[in-house]
Motif scaffolding. Structure first.
Motif, PDB file in Angstrom:
ATOM      1  N   ALA B 122     -35.311 -52.400 -14.520  1.00  0.00           N
ATOM      2  CA  ALA B 122     -34.157 -53.206 -14.941  1.00  0.00           C
ATOM      3  C   ALA B 122     -32.905 -52.333 -15.036  1.00  0.00           C
ATOM      4  CB  ALA B 122     -34.440 -53.879 -16.281  1.00  0.00           C
ATOM      5  N   GLY B 125     -31.801 -51.517 -11.273  1.00  0.00           N
ATOM      6  CA  GLY B 125     -31.497 -52.619 -10.354  1.00  0.00           C
ATOM      7  C   GLY B 125     -32.717 -53.502 -10.223  1.00  0.00           C
ATOM      8  N   ALA B 126     -33.358 -53.457  -9.038  1.00  0.00           N
ATOM      9  CA  ALA B 126     -34.567 -54.260  -8.826  1.00  0.00           C
ATOM     10  C   ALA B 126     -35.505 -53.544  -7.852  1.00  0.00           C
ATOM     11  CB  ALA B 126     -34.199 -55.650  -8.306  1.00  0.00           C
ATOM     12  N   ARG B 232     -33.413 -50.032  -0.928  1.00  0.00           N
ATOM     13  CA  ARG B 232     -32.018 -49.776  -0.566  1.00  0.00           C
ATOM     14  C   ARG B 232     -31.150 -49.406  -1.778  1.00  0.00           C
ATOM     15  NH1 ARG B 232     -30.107 -51.887   4.185  1.00  0.00           N
ATOM     16  NH2 ARG B 232     -28.108 -52.323   3.175  1.00  0.00           N
ATOM     17  N   LEU B 233     -30.024 -48.775  -1.493  1.00  0.00           N
ATOM     18  CA  LEU B 233     -29.030 -48.469  -2.528  1.00  0.00           C
ATOM     19  C   LEU B 233     -27.792 -49.334  -2.319  1.00  0.00           C
ATOM     20  CD1 LEU B 233     -28.948 -44.543  -2.675  1.00  0.00           C
ATOM     21  CD2 LEU B 233     -30.180 -46.124  -4.164  1.00  0.00           C
ATOM     22  N   ILE B 234     -27.204 -49.791  -3.418  1.00  0.00           N
ATOM     23  CA  ILE B 234     -25.902 -50.459  -3.375  1.00  0.00           C
ATOM     24  C   ILE B 234     -24.921 -49.560  -4.114  1.00  0.00           C
ATOM     25  CG2 ILE B 234     -24.579 -52.517  -4.000  1.00  0.00           C
ATOM     26  CD1 ILE B 234     -27.186 -54.082  -4.192  1.00  0.00           C
ATOM     27  N   ARG B 236     -21.525 -48.564  -5.872  1.00  0.00           N
ATOM     28  CA  ARG B 236     -20.548 -49.357  -6.617  1.00  0.00           C
ATOM     29  C   ARG B 236     -19.410 -48.473  -7.122  1.00  0.00           C
ATOM     30  NH1 ARG B 236     -23.789 -52.444 -11.182  1.00  0.00           N
ATOM     31  NH2 ARG B 236     -24.556 -50.315 -11.564  1.00  0.00           N
ATOM     32  N   PRO B 237     -18.174 -48.961  -7.073  1.00  0.00           N
ATOM     33  CA  PRO B 237     -17.040 -48.145  -7.523  1.00  0.00           C
ATOM     34  C   PRO B 237     -17.109 -47.898  -9.033  1.00  0.00           C
ATOM     35  CG  PRO B 237     -16.341 -50.415  -7.083  1.00  0.00           C
ATOM     36  CD  PRO B 237     -17.760 -50.304  -6.637  1.00  0.00           C
ATOM     37  N   LYS B 239     -19.442 -46.974 -10.930  1.00  0.00           N
ATOM     38  CA  LYS B 239     -20.711 -47.293 -11.579  1.00  0.00           C
ATOM     39  C   LYS B 239     -21.839 -46.610 -10.809  1.00  0.00           C
ATOM     40  CE  LYS B 239     -19.873 -52.045 -13.278  1.00  0.00           C
ATOM     41  NZ  LYS B 239     -18.452 -52.297 -13.081  1.00  0.00           N
ATOM     42  N   LEU B 242     -26.941 -49.184  -7.525  1.00  0.00           N
ATOM     43  CA  LEU B 242     -28.130 -49.986  -7.823  1.00  0.00           C
ATOM     44  C   LEU B 242     -29.204 -49.686  -6.786  1.00  0.00           C
ATOM     45  CD1 LEU B 242     -26.516 -53.480  -8.554  1.00  0.00           C
ATOM     46  CD2 LEU B 242     -27.563 -51.918 -10.220  1.00  0.00           C
ATOM     47  N   TYR B 244     -32.643 -51.331  -5.079  1.00  0.00           N
ATOM     48  CA  TYR B 244     -33.457 -52.559  -5.037  1.00  0.00           C
ATOM     49  C   TYR B 244     -34.361 -52.571  -3.818  1.00  0.00           C
ATOM     50  CZ  TYR B 244     -30.815 -54.960  -1.330  1.00  0.00           C
ATOM     51  OH  TYR B 244     -30.250 -55.316  -0.142  1.00  0.00           O
ATOM     52  N   SER B 245     -35.471 -53.286  -3.968  1.00  0.00           N
ATOM     53  CA  SER B 245     -36.393 -53.497  -2.851  1.00  0.00           C
ATOM     54  C   SER B 245     -36.287 -54.962  -2.456  1.00  0.00           C
ATOM     55  CB  SER B 245     -37.826 -53.167  -3.277  1.00  0.00           C
ATOM     56  OG  SER B 245     -37.904 -51.820  -3.704  1.00  0.00           O
ATOM     57  N   PRO B 246     -35.826 -55.240  -1.227  1.00  0.00           N
ATOM     58  CA  PRO B 246     -35.667 -56.639  -0.821  1.00  0.00           C
ATOM     59  C   PRO B 246     -36.990 -57.397  -0.932  1.00  0.00           C
ATOM     60  CG  PRO B 246     -34.720 -55.143   0.817  1.00  0.00           C
ATOM     61  CD  PRO B 246     -35.469 -54.309  -0.154  1.00  0.00           C
TER      62      PRO B 246
END
Lengths: 252, 252
Positions: B122, B125-126, B232-234, B236-237, B239, B242, B244-246
């Motif tokens: 949590a 991310g996921a 994957r990574l997201i 963020r400006p 921050k 994140l 997550y695994s699709p």
């Protein structure tokens, strides 16, 4: 003006499994997105709004929630159980990854919850006491060949398995196929737990040996735990048997 | 006269993760068994007694708790996180399985909690949004060869992995060995999450590619999540990224 988006896990169903952290996140939000039966669990105030959507619409639900949060909304997306396990947290991340740049500036957080396999395991004893895996049996999002390969890998490596999304109206026969695959790789006596509505008043826990496990024993609300070769039963007088997986592992 | 024994999960650390169900089970008990840092989290009444024991004494702790419950006690065994995941629920079942017949008549229940990997996921991310497994890296209770076989099986089958008990003073080098094993079966860029003290004020989440993952990045209070090839990574400006695994899986 960027708003906030929380993805909140409601736990297995009753308010007694909702964490104070989740309750607080719900109290702080104004707009709620989710599958209707989960929204129905919330006791919302008059100033809080519900945006219900169907079970199969996770990605469009995530996009709608992100759009509102990017416009300044205080948004909450709810999941049953834990939002990070086969639920909305990944769907929101997928939408954010593909979506407009300003979605990444949203104040985003995930609030964990008690996921279904933990509730089913607790009601049955301790079947997840040794190494285990969690597999979604739905082939909406991955080929069945991948699922089958994972079932065999998990059985051969000695993992206990928890199955999410075991059946649906569109997929009535896959669970039987999964049991057939496992019967070729695990002993007939391995315990299989069907946990329906765990943590709710209508909870039903059924334990059968793998040889007798049938797809018709499950519905969409069932989480299934398949033991390993070392998972054991404790018979008890006047009570259901306990199922547990010892912490230790002895090579056979 | 037979008493009651509840095995209760305290969640990741803060009272805000303790479910109302767990709070109620604690209120109903009179004698509390557990590892001292977990007992220290409880705000007990004057009529409630603590029986602390060391981290490595799970089986004797379970036996002491069962003995007292069989004599009519209202007993609670506490675990951090969820008691069914590498914790006291399986230890109590093992003791009951080997112990005297009257232990099976005890009013026994397990109260689930938010386990460490869900709290770490949590906060990151996921990463557990797709099929995953949970592995204890301790070889106190199983041979290292079994652990190594499971790491390879999980990597090849595309499971995300969560590691519990990644290191201890007696086992400082196993986590490095595990990363070396995985580097032979997964791409160098796969994200590895080190989640320390998740859900506590001193929480620290660190994400590195598998190529850079080192055992020294973890201690006993760390839960580690190793992504799959599709995690994957997201970015963020301003921050943290994140992870997550699709939910979907595309064959490469």
């Amino acid at each position: 003006m960027t708003g906030a988006l929380s993805v909140v896990g409601l736990g297995p169903g009753e308010p007694r499994f909702l964490t104070p952290e989740a309750s607080e996140a719900i109290a702080q939000a104004e707009d709620f997105f989710g599958y209707l039966p989960y929204l129905d669990r919330l006791a919302l105030r008059d100033d809080q709004r519900r945006h219900a959507s169907d079970n199969r619409e996770e990605l469009s639900r995530a996009e709608a929630a992100l759009t509102l949060a990017a416009a300044g909304g205080k948004v909450c997306v709810v999941s049953g159980g834990d939002p990070g396990v086969f639920a909305m947290a990944a769907a929101v991340c997928e939408a954010m990854d593909r979506g407009p740049e300003d979605w990444r500036a949203i104040d985003f957080r995930v609030v964990p919850g008690v996921t279904a396999m933990l509730a089913v395991a607790a009601s049955a004893g301790a079947p997840l006491g040794h190494d285990f895996c969690a597999i979604s049996l739905s082939d909406n999002l991955k080929p069945w060949s991948v699922i089958e390969r994972r079932l065999i890998a998990a059985a051969e490596a000695g993992f206990v398995m928890a199955f999410y999304n075991p059946v649906s109206k569109a997929r009535p026969h896959q669970l039987d196929t999964a049991f057939d695959v496992l019967r070729a790789h695990l002993p007939a006596k391995v315990p299989v737990i069907f946990g329906r509505a765990a943590g709710r008043p209508d909870e039903a826990i059924r334990v059968v040996p793998l040889a007798e496990a049938r797809g018709a024993m499950a519905d969409m609300a069932t989480c299934i735990i398949v033991g390993s070769v070392q998972t054991r039963l404790i018979e008890r007088p006047g009570k259901p048997a306990l199922v547990y997986s010892p912490r230790f592992w002895e090579e056979g």
